[in-house]
Design a protein around this motif. Structure first.
Motif, PDB file in Angstrom:
ATOM      1  N   TRP A 273     -19.890 -59.299  41.329  1.00  0.00           N
ATOM      2  CA  TRP A 273     -20.857 -59.801  40.366  1.00  0.00           C
ATOM      3  C   TRP A 273     -21.194 -61.258  40.645  1.00  0.00           C
ATOM      4  O   TRP A 273     -22.339 -61.665  40.536  1.00  0.00           O
ATOM      5  CB  TRP A 273     -20.358 -59.638  38.936  1.00  0.00           C
ATOM      6  N   VAL A 343     -20.357 -60.414  31.634  1.00  0.00           N
ATOM      7  CA  VAL A 343     -21.506 -59.707  32.185  1.00  0.00           C
ATOM      8  C   VAL A 343     -21.662 -58.362  31.491  1.00  0.00           C
ATOM      9  O   VAL A 343     -20.679 -57.699  31.157  1.00  0.00           O
ATOM     10  CB  VAL A 343     -21.357 -59.533  33.715  1.00  0.00           C
ATOM     11  N   GLY A 347     -25.532 -55.496  34.358  1.00  0.00           N
ATOM     12  CA  GLY A 347     -25.365 -56.545  35.356  1.00  0.00           C
ATOM     13  C   GLY A 347     -24.412 -56.109  36.450  1.00  0.00           C
ATOM     14  O   GLY A 347     -24.669 -56.298  37.649  1.00  0.00           O
ATOM     15  N   LYS A 348     -23.285 -55.511  36.036  1.00  0.00           N
ATOM     16  CA  LYS A 348     -22.330 -54.995  37.029  1.00  0.00           C
ATOM     17  C   LYS A 348     -22.962 -53.878  37.848  1.00  0.00           C
ATOM     18  O   LYS A 348     -22.672 -53.728  39.042  1.00  0.00           O
ATOM     19  CB  LYS A 348     -21.064 -54.507  36.316  1.00  0.00           C
ATOM     20  N   ALA A 351     -25.032 -55.297  40.655  1.00  0.00           N
ATOM     21  CA  ALA A 351     -24.151 -55.704  41.761  1.00  0.00           C
ATOM     22  C   ALA A 351     -23.688 -54.491  42.557  1.00  0.00           C
ATOM     23  O   ALA A 351     -23.660 -54.510  43.797  1.00  0.00           O
ATOM     24  CB  ALA A 351     -22.949 -56.468  41.211  1.00  0.00           C
TER      25      ALA A 351
END
Length: 679
Positions: A273, A343, A347-348, A351
């Protein structure tokens, strides 16, 4: 074989029109509704007529008269106002279909582009249920379809081992059960740990609802797990790892394999991340909000095309306790990093997808984790060490995420994140393989002992809820299916060994369940009912399996009657394919149409596979299996195969039977269903 001829026809027409008229038009092909109209029809002359200012029928006649012969096509006719109807060479088609049937697709080249299919992704906090099984069966079958077409496929299973669901179970062990880490390790090593956690998760949900102040305790536990510190983190790892092993044992019963289990903990520990966050900031894909309700959060600006349902999904993703927000009118800010510095799930996920496409400057470590019954090895991501012999994972050209349709909004955000970073090609190759949920019929829910409100009892289905503990556990379902199938097998084949009867019962049970889950289109809500799933009549897996058993019996008896036409003898089959039997004699004219019908259907497996892959709809394949089994049963009752007096015709009928057998077995194999010798 049908698809081969379609491609040949399309290529020939496209080339001919370009050469003759110096025009390129789309060559659309379709299957006519009646055999009298041929096997392939095209309306291309209507589009050509618009550009050339000529009558479509006149153009169709010109093309029919001037087109060079196409291998496998007997003739072309003009129909209606300008359709081109093409008729196959029936004998050629039959021999080619026989040659093609039963052959494995060629393995992909070593440098072939990779397709990643991610499916299952069950939260590792409780036993798998029927909804999870639908995901896994859909994903597994789609991966098999892709492999059958020659694609290089990698199957991944995302394990959210640091999420709130795992935190809730840890919370339950620590504060409801008062268990130590050693206690939980002992429980995790015992059978049915996933069942124990199923009940505990339901109790924790009720406990949290009783006192909202307890949510802070949950947040603290979640933070410890995400950061990997303290007993909560150690307990979370024990719980998640043990539950994943339970899930894999359950899914092994269904013949479902994985190449890689990607753990969320490694995305955090290996700073995936952090790398993605840096990229997002450098490319101005996210901004720090300085005012308003999102002050202190890092947000991504998104065009708003969401519905109120999407808004509810977004709220549930970011905060399960929040009420749905009203969808904004023009643009919205999607929170990627909360004001607390943590996060969000999406968001993860951004990534993770950067890694899937090989766009991050880092990789996981890999360990061996689980060996499937067929010997295939599943690996798991690791933070600190590599086992020797790990394959190269990720670096995908295409990614399909098998996730239910309620997760459409988070999937759209991931795509938007890739685009915001400038990775438009990868965004185009990221597909949400969505499906609808599995619910329960009120009768099934009552059978399971759930209390159903009076108003819900009148509905067509009752929603499954993991938090409420409502759902059919996958192992319970499989046990019940196997018991029912085994009872039937025992009564029919008492002379068979215990091991043989167990294997047949297992094959029938798995066939029943996998077919039941595949025959519905992905957008359909399945109202699960034991009576429907256990039925061996109508459009079911056992119906198709029994067609194969019947076919095998006919071929076996046919070989006993006349070894020279044995379909089990490869030398005999080669002689028959090469022309020892004059198949044209039996396929010609109106009398041959009924035989041609089943030959054409059996030879259309490649076309059905192509349709299923293009539409991302395994239900098309399930329907093909049922249609072919049904057609064979009609064929079997109409033609007295084994008692046919004409030896050449008997050999021909056995050839059709052999073709059907190969296509049914192949279709079932793609669906993950075995074809037993007895039923």
């Amino acid at each position: 074989m049908y698809k081969v001829l379609e491609n040949r026809i399309r290529k020939a027409l496209k080339h001919h029109i370009h050469e003759r008229y110096k025009i390129d038009v789309p060559v659309v092909l379709a299957r006519p509704p009646q055999l009298s109209m041929g096997e392939v029809a095209s309306p291309l002359c209507f589009e050509l007529a618009k550009q050339m200012k000529k009558p479509p029928r006149a153009l169709a006649q010109e093309i029919a008269n001037s087109l060079k012969p196409i291998a496998g096509v007997a003739r072309i006719e003009v129909a209606g106002a300008g359709y081109l109807n093409l008729f196959f060479d029936r004998a050629q088609f039959f021999r080619a279909a026989l040659e093609e049937a039963g052959h494995e697709s060629a393995p992909p080249a070593a440098n072939a582009p990779k397709t990643v299919v991610e499916h299952t992704s069950i939260n590792p906090n409780k036993a798998a249920h029927i909804g999870h099984v639908r995901n896994a069966v859909l994903g597994d079958t789609f991966a098999r379809l892709l492999r059958y077409t020659g694609r290089l496929v990698e199957v991944q299973n995302y394990i959210d081992n640091t999420g709130v669901q795992v935190a809730d179970v840890v919370l339950g062990f620590l504060h409801l059960e008062r268990k130590s880490l050693a206690d939980v390790k002992a429980l995790a090593a015992a059978p049915k740990f996933d069942y124990l956690c199923w009940d505990l998760y339901t109790r924790v949900t009720q406990w949290l609802a009783e006192d909202k102040s307890r949510l802070e305790l949950r947040n603290q536990t979640l933070k410890e797990i995400e950061e990997g510190h303290g007993d909560a983190a150690k307990m979370g790892e024990v719980v998640a790892t043990a539950i994943v092993h339970c899930h894999l044992r359950t899914l092994d019963r269904l013949g479902i394999d994985y190449d890689l289990l990607s753990q969320e903990s490694e995305i955090l520990h290996l700073k995936f991340w952090d790398a993605a966050f840096k990229m997002l900031k450098e490319r101005n894909a996210i901004q720090l909000a300085t005012s308003g309700k999102n002050a202190g959060c890092w947000v991504m600006q998104l065009p708003s095309e969401r519905t109120s349902e999407d808004a509810e999904q977004k709220a549930a993703t970011e905060n399960p306790e929040a009420a749905p927000e009203e969808p904004p009118e023009e643009a919205e800010a999607k929170i990627i990093v909360r004001s607390t510095g943590t996060v969000t799930y999406v968001g993860k996920d951004i990534a993770h997808h950067l890694w899937k496409f090989g766009l991050l400057d880092r990789d996981f470590h890999y360990r061996r984790f689980h060996k499937h019954p067929d010997g295939h090895e599943a690996w798991v991501t690791s933070s600190d060490r590599d086992d020797p012999g790990a394959p190269s994972f990720g670096h995908a050209h295409d990614v399909f995420n098998v996730i239910d349709s309620r997760q459409a909004y988070p999937q759209q955000v991931v795509v938007a994140g890739l685009r915001a970073l400038g990775y438009n090609e990868e965004a185009d190759h990221l597909k949400h393989f969505a499906y609808n949920v599995v619910a329960l019929t009120p009768r099934c829910a009552q059978e399971m002992g759930y209390e159903i409100p009076a108003e819900d009892a009148k509905k067509q289905y009752v929603d499954v809820s993991g938090r409420k503990g409502q759902g059919v556990k996958a192992d319970d379902l499989l046990d019940r299916l196997e018991l029912s199938a085994r009872t039937e097998v025992d009564s029919r084949h008492p002379e068979s060994s215990e091991a043989e009867r167990a294997a047949i019962g297992h094959a029938i049970a798995i066939g029943a369940l996998r077919y039941f889950l595949l025959r519905f289109t992905r957008s359909t809500v399945i109202a699960f009912d034991f009576a429907d799933a256990l039925s061996f009549e109508g459009e079911t897996g056992p119906y198709v399996q029994y067609a194969v058993v019947r076919v095998n019996g006919i071929l076996r008896k046919g070989a006993e009657q006349d070894p020279s036409v044995s379909a089990e003898n490869s030398e005999n089959m080669e002689k028959l394919k090469s022309g020892a039997v004059d198949v044209s004699r039996f396929l010609a004219g109106p009398e041959g149409d009924s035989l041609w019908d089943i030959v054409l259907l059996a030879g259309s497996l490649d076309a059905r596979v192509d349709q299923a892959v293009s539409a991302q709809e395994p239900a098309f394949l399930a329907r093909f299996a049922f249609e072919l089994a049904q057609a064979f049963n009609v064929f079997y009752h109409k033609h007295h195969i084994l008692s046919e007096k004409d030896a050449e015709k008997r050999a021909f009928l056995l050839l059709i039977t052999a073709l059907v057998r190969e296509q049914l077995v192949t279709t079932l194999r793609i669906m993950g269903i075995a074809a037993p010798e007895k039923m």
